[in-house]
Enzyme design. Structure first.
Site, PDB file in Angstrom:
ATOM      1  N   ASN A   1      -6.921   0.182 -12.643  1.00 47.65           N
ATOM      2  CA  ASN A   1      -5.692  -0.258 -11.608  1.00 47.65           C
ATOM      3  C   ASN A   1      -6.426  -0.748 -10.270  1.00 47.65           C
ATOM      4  O   ASN A   1      -7.268   0.000  -9.899  1.00 47.65           O
ATOM      5  CB  ASN A   1      -5.153   1.078 -11.380  1.00 47.65           C
TER       6      ASN A   1
ATOM      7  N   CYS B   1       2.872  -0.177  -5.327  1.00 42.72           N
ATOM      8  CA  CYS B   1       2.878   1.099  -4.618  1.00 42.72           C
ATOM      9  C   CYS B   1       3.532   1.107  -3.447  1.00 42.72           C
ATOM     10  O   CYS B   1       3.558   0.445  -2.457  1.00 42.72           O
ATOM     11  CB  CYS B   1       1.415   1.270  -4.287  1.00 42.72           C
TER      12      CYS B   1
END
Lengths: 312, 265
Positions: A108, A139
């Site tokens: 990621n 996020c």
């Protein structure tokens, strides 16, 4: 001979994402599993379809002040803020550990600017052990970058295109549910060259302690995950699967094989287990075994028969 | 020493209220455990609406009986549920977690039999010090200072078997009125090494009071995984931490016990 016979009676658990074959469709969700090291006491990493690592930036990130987590009904809020040691330490330590395992490695990638992302993508493109890159543009807990790219179709298209041009690995765009129409973002990512999508990242939430009258998280807001978000995630996977041709990795509150099957039926080609590892550290493995049993029970010879097979 | 972390099956043998909102639970585990004072376990509520472990420090563990004793405060729905668990209730906790106090190192730094260790416990920080007092008392002199809200004290008499015990209460109903450090001043207590567990203001004060002496603090922070993966429970460290290469150590793995000069609180 016997062993072969036994094996052929078991359903085929392999799936393919962007040309990468996974031994089964079960992954770990980024941020909940570190790089797998901490979970070795609890489960055999060799049996997972893939390990998706915690977000990696070009430099170490401190993350947010504490408290960073809060429990809520059927789930939790987190605002870790992507604390990570940066790509150098990641390659030296985490990747060195993971590459010894018989599982696919999906890293990621996080950044504050497009250039940050590109730097990490370029570095990881040179690492043979890395199977795919998951681009975290969703996020909700960091102020710069990340979600700024994931909530606007044009920005998402731009960053996806630029990463696509430098990446030598397939790229998975991780989508945010904190948008008006996730399908628009899914299409934008696909059109810009994404090889796959993963969804959903956490849903922005908040918790206030009525006794102290304070925010429970230092960051005030945090991302909601856990079984509480699962119906939203299943719906979004279904909607996007109707609209794009690239494979989708579904996640959001998966606790068992039944939950995983729901996502596959909705159109996901693979699933990821996140938050529930905090409840039961070997959840991913239970899902692998449970899914196989489910296929036997459903008289299916391959897990791929489930993908998008929900009946009207 | 580094035993595997896992879910450990246990049966409740005893559960009782020992002070206002304070409960003592004895869990029996078939398998022998390796436990250091200051380590903790993750106890899970049964309710499916509550997913996360409750990190609870180990008050005592007796290998000969297989009894792990937890003394905890009812703080929310999870701990409230625990307080209702009856004898015979089966559960599984995550353990054994955290580093614990380095007993040998503490005793050695204190100067062994001729030296002394001063323990500071505040409120629900008191329980893990009981096992520490026991283990240290075999190697050095132990003096304990315990801070409570009121005269409704707990574990007090159990500490007395390991050395002198002083108390401080917020309302002055038992021992010195004020903080544990007020009790130290009032009674002229001293120690070569300090260990503390309790609320952050107390830890901060003890760290300041240590003035160059070796001092160990047990910290508390909100946790999710309890095993070092999620990075929720970090504390600020003076040095670059080994895991994330910033200044954040993980309370659940590198802690909860830290040398006071290593952490910024």
């Amino acid at each position: 001979m016997e062993k072969t016979a036994e094996k052929t009676n078991r359903p085929d658990m392999t799936v393919e994402i962007a040309g990468v074959t996974l031994q089964n469709p079960v992954m770990t969700a980024s941020g909940t599993f570190g790089s797998g090291m901490e979970y070795e006491d609890f489960l055999d990493l060799n049996r997972l379809g893939a390990v998706v690592t915690k977000g990696v930036a070009n430099h170490p990130w401190e993350g947010n002040p504490t408290p960073r987590v809060a429990e809520v009904y059927g789930g939790m809020l987190n605002a870790i803020g992507l604390q990570n040691p940066g790509v150098d330490v990641f390659i030296e330590r985490d990747l060195a550990f993971l590459k010894e395992k018989d599982t696919k490695i999906i890293v990621n990638v996080v950044g504050k600017t497009v250039e940050d992302y590109l730097e990490v993508v370029e570095r990881l493109s040179e690492e043979d052990a890395v199977a795919m890159l998951e681009i975290n543009v969703s996020c909700p807990n960091v102020k710069e970058g990340a979600i700024a790219f994931g909530q606007d179709a044009k920005a998402l298209s731009d960053i996806t295109g630029r990463i696509r041009r430098v990446s030598k690995k397939p790229i998975i765009i991780k989508l945010s549910p904190n948008v008006t129409d996730i399908v628009l973002l899914a299409k934008a990512a696909e059109d810009a060259g994404a090889d796959a999508l993963s969804m959903i990242n956490t849903i922005t939430g908040m918790k206030i302690d009525p006794e102290s009258r304070r925010f429970v998280l230092a960051n005030k807001t945090g991302g909601l995950s856990g079984p509480a978000v699962k119906p939203v995630a299943v719906r979004m996977v279904y909607q996007c699967a109707q609209a794009v041709k690239i494979p989708i990795i579904g996640m959001g509150g998966i606790a068992n094989a039944q939950d995983a099957a729901e996502f596959l039926l909705a159109g996901a080609s693979a699933v990821a287990i996140g938050c529930m590892h905090f409840h039961e550290p070997d959840t991913a493995l239970q899902v692998v075994d449970g899914l196989e049993d489910y296929l036997v029970r459903q008289k299916l010879s391959s897990v791929r028969e489930l993908i998008g097979a929900v009946r009207e | 020493m580094n035993q595997k972390k896992k879910k450990i099956r246990a049966i409740v043998r005893k559960s009782e209220r020992i002070a206002e909102n304070i409960f003592s639970m004895e869990l029996f585990t078939e398998e022998p455990l390796s436990v250091r004072p200051g380590q903790f376990v993750g106890l899970y509520p049964d309710g499916e609406d509550k997913l996360l472990l409750r990190p609870i420090s180990i008050c005592e563990y007796r290998k000969e009986t297989g009894i792990l004793r937890l003394v905890y405060r009812v703080q929310g729905g999870g701990t409230k549920e625990f307080s209702g668990w009856k004898e015979g209730k089966e559960t599984a906790f995550l353990g054994i977690l955290g580093n614990g106090y380095p007993v040998e190192e503490i005793a050695e730094k204190a100067g062994g039999e001729t030296g002394s260790v001063l323990l500071f416990g505040g409120g629900i920080g008191i329980p893990p010090l009981l096992a520490l007092a026991r283990e240290l008392s075999a190697k050095t002199k132990v003096t304990t200072v315990l801070g409570y809200k009121t005269e409704e004290t707990f574990l007090l008499h159990e500490f007395e078997q390991y050395g002198p015990v002083f108390t401080a209460t917020e309302d002055g109903s038992c021992g010195t009125k004020g903080t544990v450090l007020d009790a130290v001043r009032e009674n002229g207590i001293s120690g070569d090494v300090l260990c503390a567990c309790g609320p952050t203001p107390m830890l901060r004060a003890v760290k300041h009071f240590a003035e160059g002496r070796d001092c160990y603090l047990s910290l508390e922070e909100r946790m999710a995984c309890g095993i070092g993966a999620c990075l929720a429970c970090v504390c600020k460290t003076t040095d670059i931490d080994a895991h994330s290469h910033v200044h954040n150590a993980r309370v659940c793995v590198e802690g909860p016990v830290f040398a006071a000069d290593r952490v910024e609180i």
